[in-house]
Design a protein around this motif. Structure first.
Motif, short mmCIF file in Angstrom:
data_model
loop_
_atom_site.label_atom_id
_atom_site.label_comp_id
_atom_site.label_asym_id
_atom_site.label_seq_id
_atom_site.Cartn_x
_atom_site.Cartn_y
_atom_site.Cartn_z
N TYR A 239 -6.21 -2.80 3.09
CA TYR A 239 -6.00 -3.09 1.66
C TYR A 239 -4.94 -4.18 1.51
O TYR A 239 -5.09 -5.12 0.71
N THR B 165 -1.94 4.02 -3.85
CA THR B 165 -3.18 3.27 -3.62
C THR B 165 -4.16 4.04 -2.73
O THR B 165 -5.36 3.77 -2.75
N HIS B 166 -3.66 4.97 -1.92
CA HIS B 166 -4.50 5.75 -1.01
C HIS B 166 -3.92 7.16 -0.91
O HIS B 166 -2.76 7.39 -1.22
N ALA C 202 0.85 -1.19 0.00
CA ALA C 202 0.00 0.00 0.00
C ALA C 202 0.88 1.24 0.00
O ALA C 202 1.85 1.32 0.75
#
Length: 672
Positions: free
Chosen positions: A127, A105-106, A82
Motif C-alpha cells: 500500500y 488502513t489495514h 500504513a
C-alpha cells in the motif's frame, strides 16, 4: 575501512501487552522494529523511527489502541503511512470497524483461522509503495529518511567496515568517530551503561534479532536500538522526551534481555488483582553449575541468553494469550500464563521443554541441559509472593527428583511460609550448631561384620524437631549456602570419626560429595587439608558422588579424584542403577564402589525384573573390579538375595537406621 549505508526498512510497533514477543517475531521477517508499549510522545516516537508502517496492537487495550490510531492517522492520510491494526474480534466483535473509523488502513484479526502477520505487513508495505509511486521511489524515500537518522553500522568479521551517519557525527561532535568508529560512543558510557551494551551485543551474538539499550548521549537520555542482519550490526539512536523508557529498563535483566524478577512480580500482582487466573512455570537446570565449570562463565552466560530467547519465542508460539517470560535469578526462569485452561497446561509445558531444550550447543559442541520445572496455579487467595514461591518450591522438588522433569505444586500456604522461615534461619542455625551428624552403619553381607558408616546430615530445629537431609539441602540450595553447608558437614563428620575409640580404628567413613563440590578448582587440596586437620586417616575415607548427570569437566574431575586416591581416599558412585548415574563415570572416573539405589533394593524380594537389574549391576561392577554396597536393606529376604548375588556390603534398617554419634559408637563397640 568506511562502508556505505545499507538499505533496510523500518517499522514502528505499539503493543501495550505483547511488545517484546511481537517485536522479536516481526524482526525475524527482516524488518528493523522500533517498539513502544505506551502512548506517551507517540507521534514523536513514530517520526523518529523513520518508519512508513505503524503496527498498532489494540488487543486487550482497545481504548488506548484506538487513540493511537487516531493520532497517527492525522499524518497517515497525507504522508502515505500504513497503519496496521492487530485485533481480536472474538473479544471485541466490532473492533475492526472501529479501527477503520479511527484511520487504520489495514487490520489483522487473530480470531480468524490462518492469521498471518508477515503477509499482513507485506500488504501494508505494498500500500505504501502504491501511494508513493512504486517500489523504487519508496525505497529511495526510505533511504532519505534513514540518512537523516542518528545511526551507524559495522560489518562482522576480520575486515570490519564502519559507517556513521552525518547526523550522528553532528549530534555527537565531541566523539572522534574517525579514530574510534566502532567504540566512540561506548567509550563515553558509564560502567553500568557499558554492562547494558555488552548484554545487548551478547543477545545479538546468540541469535536475537534485535536489542535495545538505554543510555545518555551528550547528556540526553536515548534508546540505542541494535539489530543484526546479513553479517552486519546496525545501531540507531532515539532521543527520549523524558526518562520513561530508561526507567522501564529497571525491570530488565541485562544478561538475557528478559524481564527480571521485580518486573515479573509486578506483572503477576497486576494480573491477580485484575482477576486473571495465572499459571506459573518456574524453570531451572540441575547441571548448570557443572556446565559453567566445564566451559567457563562466559559460555554459561551465552547459554542462558540462548535459553531465554528460545523460551520467549516458543511461549509466544505455543500460547497466544497474555504471558510473560522472565529471568528470576541465576539459572532460573519464569513463564507466566494468564487464563490458560487447566487441561492444556501439561501439554504446553511438555511442548515448551521439547522445543526449547533440544539441540542446544555451546561453541559447536552439543550440550545436554538437564532442565526441570515447577508449576503453580493460582486460586482465589493467591498473592504474587506465595504463587511464585509455590512454583519455585515445585521446581526444587522436580530438581531433587530422579525422573519426572515437571512437578505440579501441591504445597499449602502454611508450607510456603515454613519454607521461607527455614531459609531465613538456616545460616544462623549453622552457626548455632543445629546442623548435626548421624551415622548409618555399613556391614559386610556375608558375615554381618561392621565395616564403617555413612555420615548423614540433619537439622535439629528448636521448633520443628529433627529435619532430614532432603529438606536441609533443598533449603540450603534456595538460601544460597549449599557450599558452606557441605564444607561444614564434611568437617563435622571427619572430626567426629577421628575421635572414635582406638578399638574402632578399622572403621571407614563415607561422606557425600556433590558435583558442585567437585567443580571447585581446589576441591582435592581442600578435602585432604580437612582430613589432615581432623586427624583422620585418608585410607579410611570414602567419597560418595551423589550427583551424576554431568560433573562439569569430567576430565578435570577425574584428575582431582585420582589425586585423592593417590592419598588413599576411595570413591563410590551413589544411587547407582536408577538411570540417575551415568555409566560414563565407570570409564572416566577412578571408582572403587557402586552403591545400589534403595529403590531397587526394596523391590528385589518381590520383583524378578528388579532382581535381574541388581544382578546385572553386581556382575558389571565385579567385572570392573569394583565393590558393591546395597542401600535400604530392610528384610532378611532382601539380604539373602544380595548374598546369593555376590553383593559385598549393605546398609539399612534391617540392622540399623541412622544413629547419633554416641549411639553409633555404642553400636560399633557392641558389634566389635
Amino acid at each position: 575501512m568506511t562502508a556505505q549505508p545499507v538499505e533496510f526498512r523500518n517499522l514502528f510497533l505499539l503493543s501495550f501487552h505483547e511488545r517484546d514477543p511481537l517485536a522479536t517475531e516481526i524482526a525475524s521477517f527482516g524488518w528493523r522494529v522500533h517498539s513502544a508499549r505506551r502512548l506517551d510522545n507517540l507521534s514523536a516516537r513514530f517520526f523518529s523511527a523513520s518508519a512508513m508502517i505503524a503496527v498498532i496492537d489494540v488487543r486487550r487495550a482497545e481504548n488506548d489502541g484506538l487513540r493511537a490510531i487516531a493520532e497517527l492517522s492525522k499524518t497517515a492520510t497525507e504522508g502515505g503511512i500504513a497503519i496496521l491494526a492487530l485485533v481480536d474480534s472474538s473479544q471485541k466483535p466490532q473492533i475492526a470497524a472501529q479501527c477503520f473509523d479511527k484511520g487504520a488502513t489495514h487490520y489483522l484479526d487473530f480470531a480468524a483461522a490462518g492469521a498471518d502477520i508477515a503477509q499482513s505487513i507485506k500488504y501494508a508495505y505494498r500500500y505504501v509503495e502504491n501511494f508513493r509511486g512504486g517500489a523504487e521511489r519508496t525505497s529511495h524515500e526510505q533511504s532519505m529518511l534513514t540518512s537523516a537518522d542518528l545511526q551507524w553500522s559495522m560489518t562482522l568479521g576480520l575486515d570490519n567496515e564502519y559507517w556513521v551517519s552525518d547526523s550522528l557525527r553532528a549530534a555527537a561532535s565531541e566523539i572522534d568517530f574517525g579514530q574510534y568508529p566502532a567504540t566512540g560512543i561506548y567509550r563515553e558510557l558509564s560502567s553500568e551503561e557499558r554492562k547494558r551494551v555488552r548484554g545487548a551485543m551478547g543477545r545479538l551474538r546468540d541469535g536475537a534479532r534485535q536489542a535495545a539499550v538505554p543510555h545518555r548521549l551528550v547528556g540526553r537520555p536515548v534508546i540505542h536500538h541494535l539489530h543484526e542482519t546479513g553479517g552486519r550490526i546496525f545501531g540507531r539512536i532515539e532521543y527520549l522526551a523524558n526518562n520513561e523508557e530508561v526507567d522501564d529498563w529497571t525491570g530488565r535483566d541485562l544478561l538475557s534481555g528478559l524481564r527480571n524478577s521485580v518486573a515479573a512480580r509486578a506483572w503477576v500482582r497486576q494480573k491477580l488483582e485484575a482477576g486473571n487466573q495465572l499459571t506459573l512455570i518456574a524453570i531451572g537446570f540441575k547441571n548448570f553449575r557443572m556446565i559453567n565449570a566445564a566451559f567457563g562463565r562466559n559460555a554459561g552466560d551465552q547459554l542462558l541468553r540462548i535459553v531465554g530467547h528460545r523460551l520467549m519465542d516458543q511461549t509466544q508460539r505455543l500460547y497466544p494469550g497474555p504471558h510473560l517470560v522472565a529471568r528470576l535469578d541465576g539459572q532460573n526462569f519464569l513463564v507466566a500464563l494468564a487464563d490458560i485452561e487447566n487441561s492444556g497446561i501439561s501439554g504446553l509445558a511438555k511442548n515448551l521443554f521439547d522445543s526449547v531444550f533440544s539441540d542446544l550447543q555451546l561453541e559447536g559442541r552439543p550440550i545436554h541441559l538437564v532442565a526441570r520445572a515447577g508449576v503453580a496455579i493460582s486460586d482465589a487467595d493467591s498473592s504474587e509472593k506465595t504463587l511464585i514461591r509455590k512454583a519455585v518450591l515445585a521446581l526444587a522438588e522436580a530438581t531433587a527428583a530422579q525422573a519426572l522433569p515437571i512437578k505440579f505444586s501441591t504445597v499449602s500456604e502454611a508450607d510456603v511460609h515454613l519454607e521461607e522461615v527455614l531459609e531465613d534461619q538456616l545460616a544462623g542455625a549453622m552457626g548455632r550448631g543445629e546442623i548435626v551428624i548421624a551415622f548409618q552403619p555399613q556391614l559386610r553381607v556375608a558375615t554381618g561384620q561392621l565395616t564403617g558408616a555413612e555420615a548423614l546430615a540433619r537439622w535439629e530445629h528448636p521448633e520443628y524437631g529433627l529435619l532430614g537431609a532432603s529438606t536441609l539441602f533443598a533449603v540450603a540450595e534456595r538460601a544460597g549456602v549449599m557450599e558452606s553447608l557441605s564444607t561444614q558437614i564434611h568437617k563435622q563428620a571427619l572430626t567426629l570419626a577421628a575421635n572414635w575409640p582406638e578399638s574402632l580404628g578399622f572403621l571407614s567413613l563415607s561422606i557425600n560429595v556433590t558435583a558442585g563440590d567437585l567443580a571447585a578448582a581446589s576441591f582435592d587440596r581442600d578435602m585432604l587439608e580437612q582430613v589432615e586437620k581432623a586427624g583422620f586417616e585418608a585410607s579410611r575415607l570414602t567419597l560418595e558422588i551423589t550427583e551424576s548427570e554431568l560433573i562439569g569437566n569430567l576430565s578435570a574431575s577425574a584428575d582431582k579424584l585420582r589425586r585423592l586416591r593417590t592419598a588413599g581416599v576411595q570413591i563410590a558412585i551413589d544411587d547407582f542403577g536408577t538411570g540417575y548415574s551415568s555409566l560414563s563415570y565407570l570409564k572416566q572416573l577412578p571408582v572403587d564402589y557402586l552403591k545400589i539405589d534403595s529403590g531397587l533394593t526394596n523391590d528385589i524380594s518381590g520383583s524378578p525384573k528388579d532382581q535381574v537389574v541388581v544382578r546385572s549391576i553386581i556382575e558389571m561392577a565385579h567385572s570392573l573390579h569394583l565393590g558393591v554396597i546395597a542401600e535400604g536393606v530392610e528384610t532378611e529376604s532382601q539380604l539373602d538375595i544380595l548374598t546369593e548375588q555376590g553383593c559385598e556390603f549393605f546398609q539399612g534398617f534391617l540392622r540399623s537406621g541412622p544413629l547419633s554419634p554416641d549411639e553409633f559408637e555404642a553400636f560399633a563397640l557392641r558389634s566389635n
